[in-house]
Design an enzyme around this catalytic site. Structure first.
Site, PDB file in Angstrom:
ATOM      1  N   HIS A   1       1.123   5.500   6.302  1.00 17.51           N
ATOM      2  CA  HIS A   1       0.814   5.861   4.980  1.00 17.51           C
ATOM      3  C   HIS A   1       0.795   7.604   5.175  1.00 17.51           C
ATOM      4  O   HIS A   1       0.933   8.093   6.125  1.00 17.51           O
ATOM      5  CB  HIS A   1      -0.387   5.501   4.566  1.00 17.51           C
ATOM      6  CG  HIS A   1      -0.731   4.365   4.256  1.00 17.51           C
ATOM      7  ND1 HIS A   1      -1.072   3.342   5.403  1.00 17.51           N
ATOM      8  CD2 HIS A   1      -0.232   3.166   3.334  1.00 17.51           C
ATOM      9  CE1 HIS A   1      -1.267   1.887   5.155  1.00 17.51           C
ATOM     10  NE2 HIS A   1      -0.413   1.984   3.731  1.00 17.51           N
TER      11      HIS A   1
ATOM     12  N   SER B   1       0.716  -1.276   0.014  1.00 21.94           N
ATOM     13  CA  SER B   1      -0.137  -0.131   0.088  1.00 21.94           C
ATOM     14  C   SER B   1       0.815   1.321  -0.009  1.00 21.94           C
ATOM     15  O   SER B   1       0.094   2.319  -0.426  1.00 21.94           O
ATOM     16  CB  SER B   1      -1.069  -0.077   1.246  1.00 21.94           C
ATOM     17  OG  SER B   1      -0.308  -0.263   2.555  1.00 21.94           O
TER      18      SER B   1
ATOM     19  N   ASP C   1      -2.952   6.337  11.927  1.00 20.97           N
ATOM     20  CA  ASP C   1      -2.080   5.596  10.913  1.00 20.97           C
ATOM     21  C   ASP C   1      -0.779   6.225  10.771  1.00 20.97           C
ATOM     22  O   ASP C   1      -0.673   7.458  10.114  1.00 20.97           O
ATOM     23  CB  ASP C   1      -2.967   5.661   9.529  1.00 20.97           C
ATOM     24  CG  ASP C   1      -2.254   5.095   8.504  1.00 20.97           C
ATOM     25  OD1 ASP C   1      -0.825   4.641   8.543  1.00 20.97           O
ATOM     26  OD2 ASP C   1      -2.651   4.848   7.356  1.00 20.97           O
TER      27      ASP C   1
END
Length: 407
Positions: free
Chosen positions: A385, A138, A382
């Site tokens: 990312h 990702s 998070d």
């Protein structure tokens, strides 16, 4: 085979340069090396009096990965989040409530030169008639979405912005440039039980450490390949499958995840490249580890939640950055080059390590969150990312500098 469309919301070096040239020329004169003065003069001609040497200058070596972040009061972004047709909910921080945008105003400045300004039209011309594929997890998807947003302004307004999915492969095709920019989900590069691009949150990760053909056959005819594989190897334990998934005589071996296992996977990857890649056609890139910020230099500091400033300490290195894994990847790439296949290792780790302010944190789409999590946002932030626009744009600017200067 799963076919479909992925729905995307449309929504003082003025003085330093001549002094250095004079001192260098004087040193050459005193040592009797007058033949080298021609080189000094050539370097001097290539010094931009406003910004210093350009990264395009062949005689000036420049480390694009060594530098500092400089705050630019004016917006330094190449696109706006809400105007990018390719933006996804995982990276859309403004959409999910982030109110301050200083993280978008920091510019990466190499010590010895400037990164060429990204030009979407020039990039698309360079890849005209070609196939570009980002392969990995990702985080490489984060970079792929960044690239699509960066090139959108160079496309015709009437161009389709659709991304078509074929199993693990996501394809954007530019009709006017006869080019594709693609993403292939393969987080461990080799075959695993985490290979579904959507349903891959599996506690017990199982890998076929010697098997890559299932994925790699989709990359064979690519003109440019950009790989990453780090984060998914950080689990403390994995299961190695000797045999095939679903086979009655398969052998499962539970092991600690260590450097040797990672090295075995990279060897499988590099062996496949050596045999199958067209050396005269395909350019290869491998992205270094993208750092995460759950801790800083100590275990009691450094979390990305509610942080709005980069780390400004010079030569900062996060304690969670696995340098052993990075050395393993670099070693694999060096061995590959000795076997006649060049792959560029883009070491974006250090420059990204400063930017704990630029993660998506709580400003992205999440699944169902518990009441305990909602009461403690830090628990689900998070810190892996990156918001877009953001740090992956700089990765792509560096990647662009390699592509635009290639033959």
């Amino acid at each position: 085979m799963k076919l479909g469309k992925w729905d995307i919301g449309i929504k003082s070096h003025y003085f330093a340069a001549p002094v250095v040239m004079v001192l260098f020329a004087a040193a050459l004169f005193l040592t009797g090396r007058n033949d080298d003065v021609v080189l000094v003069e050539e370097i001097a001609r290539n010094v931009d009096r406003k910004t210093g040497p350009s990264c395009n200058d062949s005689v000036v070596s420049c480390n694009l990965f060594s530098g500092k972040w400089v705050f630019d009061g004016a917006s330094n972004t190449l696109y706006e989040e809400k105007k990018c047709s390719f933006m996804t909910n995982e990276f859309a921080c403004e959409k999910y409530g982030r109110k301050e945008f200083k993280y978008q105003n920091w510019r990466w400045q190499p010590h010895q030169c400037d990164i060429p300004r990204f030009n979407g039209s020039a990039f698309m011309e360079k890849i005209r008639g070609k196939r570009v594929v980002f392969v990995g997890d990702s985080l490489i998807r984060n970079q792929w979405i960044s690239m699509l947003c960066m090139i959108e302004s160079s496309l015709l307004e009437s161009s389709s912005k659709a991304v078509v999915q074929i199993d693990n492969l996501f394809v954007f095709q530019s009709i006017e440039y006869n080019a594709t920019i693609e993403f292939y989900w393969s987080p461990l590069l080799v075959e695993s039980n985490c290979d579904d691009p959507y349903s891959h949150r599996i506690k017990d990760r199982t890998v076929r450490i010697k098997s890559i053909e299932k994925h790699a056959r989709h990359w064979t005819d690519a003109d440019i390949l950009i790989f990453n594989s780090f984060m998914w190897w950080l689990e403390p334990n994995m299961t190695i499958l000797w045999g095939s998934f679903g086979s009655s005589d398969a052998i499962f071996e539970r092991v600690e995840t260590n450097l040797r296992l990672y090295e075995m996977a990279l060897n499988t990857w590099s062996d496949w490249l050596e045999i199958n890649i067209n050396r005269t056609k395909t350019k290869l890139f491998f992205m270094s580890l993208s750092p995460y910020h759950f801790q800083g230099e100590s275990w009691n500091e450094g979390h990305c939640y509610n942080v709005t400033e980069p780390i400004m300490k010079e030569d900062y290195r996060g304690i969670t950055t696995d340098t052993d894994m990075m050395r393993t990847a670099e070693s694999t790439i060096q061995k590959l080059e000795k076997r006649g296949l060049k792959a560029e290792y883009l070491n974006i780790t250090h420059l990204s390590d400063y930017r704990r302010d630029a993660h998506t944190s709580i400003y992205r789409k999440f699944g169902d969150l518990s009441d305990d999590q909602l009461s403690n946002p830090k628990s689900y932030s998070d810190c892996v990312h990156w918001c877009l626009p953001g740090v992956p744009d700089v990765w792509n600017q560096i990647f662009y500098s390699y592509i635009i200067n290639s033959s």
